[in-house]
Design a protein around this motif. Structure first.
Motif, PDB file in Angstrom:
ATOM      1  N   GLU A 292      54.606  -6.966  18.438  1.00 37.74           N
ATOM      2  CA  GLU A 292      55.340  -7.588  17.335  1.00 37.74           C
ATOM      3  C   GLU A 292      56.073  -6.529  16.507  1.00 37.74           C
ATOM      4  O   GLU A 292      57.192  -6.740  16.061  1.00 37.74           O
ATOM      5  N   GLU A 293      55.448  -5.366  16.335  1.00 43.65           N
ATOM      6  CA  GLU A 293      56.034  -4.289  15.527  1.00 43.65           C
ATOM      7  C   GLU A 293      57.333  -3.748  16.129  1.00 43.65           C
ATOM      8  O   GLU A 293      58.108  -3.092  15.439  1.00 43.65           O
ATOM      9  N   LEU A 294      57.557  -4.009  17.405  1.00 47.79           N
ATOM     10  CA  LEU A 294      58.748  -3.487  18.088  1.00 47.79           C
ATOM     11  C   LEU A 294      59.747  -4.578  18.451  1.00 47.79           C
ATOM     12  O   LEU A 294      60.729  -4.318  19.149  1.00 47.79           O
ATOM     13  N   SER A 295      59.529  -5.765  17.959  1.00 46.31           N
ATOM     14  CA  SER A 295      60.339  -6.922  18.378  1.00 46.31           C
ATOM     15  C   SER A 295      61.809  -6.830  17.960  1.00 46.31           C
ATOM     16  O   SER A 295      62.643  -7.531  18.523  1.00 46.31           O
TER      17      SER A 295
ATOM     18  N   MET B  27      70.641   4.608  21.448  1.00 48.89           N
ATOM     19  CA  MET B  27      70.409   3.694  20.335  1.00 48.89           C
ATOM     20  C   MET B  27      69.484   4.339  19.311  1.00 48.89           C
ATOM     21  O   MET B  27      68.650   5.179  19.651  1.00 48.89           O
ATOM     22  N   PRO B  28      69.629   3.931  18.050  1.00 48.72           N
ATOM     23  CA  PRO B  28      68.722   4.437  17.021  1.00 48.72           C
ATOM     24  C   PRO B  28      67.376   3.727  17.083  1.00 48.72           C
ATOM     25  O   PRO B  28      67.274   2.594  17.566  1.00 48.72           O
ATOM     26  N   LEU B  29      66.364   4.415  16.606  1.00 49.24           N
ATOM     27  CA  LEU B  29      65.038   3.843  16.394  1.00 49.24           C
ATOM     28  C   LEU B  29      64.695   4.036  14.931  1.00 49.24           C
ATOM     29  O   LEU B  29      65.065   5.047  14.333  1.00 49.24           O
ATOM     30  N   THR B  30      63.981   3.087  14.367  1.00 47.91           N
ATOM     31  CA  THR B  30      63.461   3.324  13.015  1.00 47.91           C
ATOM     32  C   THR B  30      62.313   4.318  13.129  1.00 47.91           C
ATOM     33  O   THR B  30      61.724   4.495  14.208  1.00 47.91           O
ATOM     34  N   ALA B  31      61.965   4.932  12.019  1.00 45.32           N
ATOM     35  CA  ALA B  31      60.818   5.851  12.019  1.00 45.32           C
ATOM     36  C   ALA B  31      59.552   5.101  12.423  1.00 45.32           C
ATOM     37  O   ALA B  31      58.713   5.639  13.154  1.00 45.32           O
ATOM     38  N   ASN B  32      59.411   3.849  11.980  1.00 52.39           N
ATOM     39  CA  ASN B  32      58.232   3.059  12.332  1.00 52.39           C
ATOM     40  C   ASN B  32      58.180   2.763  13.828  1.00 52.39           C
ATOM     41  O   ASN B  32      57.110   2.836  14.439  1.00 52.39           O
ATOM     42  N   GLU B  33      59.327   2.410  14.426  1.00 51.00           N
ATOM     43  CA  GLU B  33      59.361   2.160  15.874  1.00 51.00           C
ATOM     44  C   GLU B  33      59.001   3.425  16.644  1.00 51.00           C
ATOM     45  O   GLU B  33      58.191   3.394  17.581  1.00 51.00           O
TER      46      GLU B  33
ATOM     47  N   ASP C  80      57.248   6.069  15.637  1.00 52.50           N
ATOM     48  CA  ASP C  80      55.822   6.389  15.463  1.00 52.50           C
ATOM     49  C   ASP C  80      54.928   5.428  16.231  1.00 52.50           C
ATOM     50  O   ASP C  80      53.920   5.835  16.800  1.00 52.50           O
ATOM     51  N   PHE C  81      55.295   4.143  16.254  1.00 51.60           N
ATOM     52  CA  PHE C  81      54.482   3.159  16.952  1.00 51.60           C
ATOM     53  C   PHE C  81      54.463   3.429  18.460  1.00 51.60           C
ATOM     54  O   PHE C  81      53.418   3.340  19.102  1.00 51.60           O
ATOM     55  N   ILE C  82      55.604   3.790  19.021  1.00 52.98           N
ATOM     56  CA  ILE C  82      55.656   4.127  20.446  1.00 52.98           C
ATOM     57  C   ILE C  82      54.814   5.364  20.733  1.00 52.98           C
ATOM     58  O   ILE C  82      54.091   5.418  21.737  1.00 52.98           O
ATOM     59  N   LEU C  83      54.867   6.340  19.840  1.00 47.68           N
ATOM     60  CA  LEU C  83      54.011   7.527  20.015  1.00 47.68           C
ATOM     61  C   LEU C  83      52.534   7.139  20.002  1.00 47.68           C
ATOM     62  O   LEU C  83      51.750   7.669  20.784  1.00 47.68           O
TER      63      LEU C  83
END
Length: 136
Positions: free
Chosen positions: A104-107, A120-126, A128-131
């Motif tokens: 859900e955090e990456l939707s 493409m850009p990623l948010t800092a939250n996206e 970090d979540f992938i890491l």
């Protein structure tokens, strides 16, 4: 600092190729929106490298080592740009597209919304979540 995701076909030029060279030009982008994202990259920005094709997964981290410059592969002079990326480290384990789709955090990731973009850009939250997923 911004965060990015670049997509590549591993059969053509994959994470292992970037690692073997340590640093290389990221060129050949021929989409206007992706080109504009390349222009927005700044030295020191962090970049996730994503393998498209058969194994759709985030596999490694790179850093922008040189901001955008004219793409040397732009033989027609159409204003395409490239950046230079330096390999940082391989993820502890790849994070698959299926995993990303299930979070859900990456939707709202552009990877899911505009899947054909190669930059493409990623948010800092996206980012970090992938890491965090890679550490599981």
């Amino acid at each position: 600092m911004k965060h990015w995701l670049v997509k590549t076909e591993p059969e053509t030029y994959g994470w292992a190729d970037l690692v073997s060279k340590k640093e290389d030009i990221w060129d050949g982008v021929r989409n206007y929106q992706a080109r504009n994202f390349l222009k927005d990259m700044a030295e020191g920005d962090l970049v996730m490298v994503y393998h498209s094709g058969k194994h759709r997964e985030v596999v490694g981290l790179a850093k922008v080592s040189e901001e955008s410059f004219p793409d040397p592969a732009d033989e027609e002079g159409k204003g395409w740009v490239a950046v230079r990326l330096a390999a940082e480290n391989e993820l502890k384990r790849p994070v698959t597209l299926q995993e990303i789709k299930g979070q859900e955090e990456l939707s709202e990731m552009l990877l899911l919304k505009q899947s054909r973009l190669s930059v493409m850009p990623l948010t800092a939250n996206e980012f970090d979540f992938i890491l965090q997923l890679a550490e599981k």
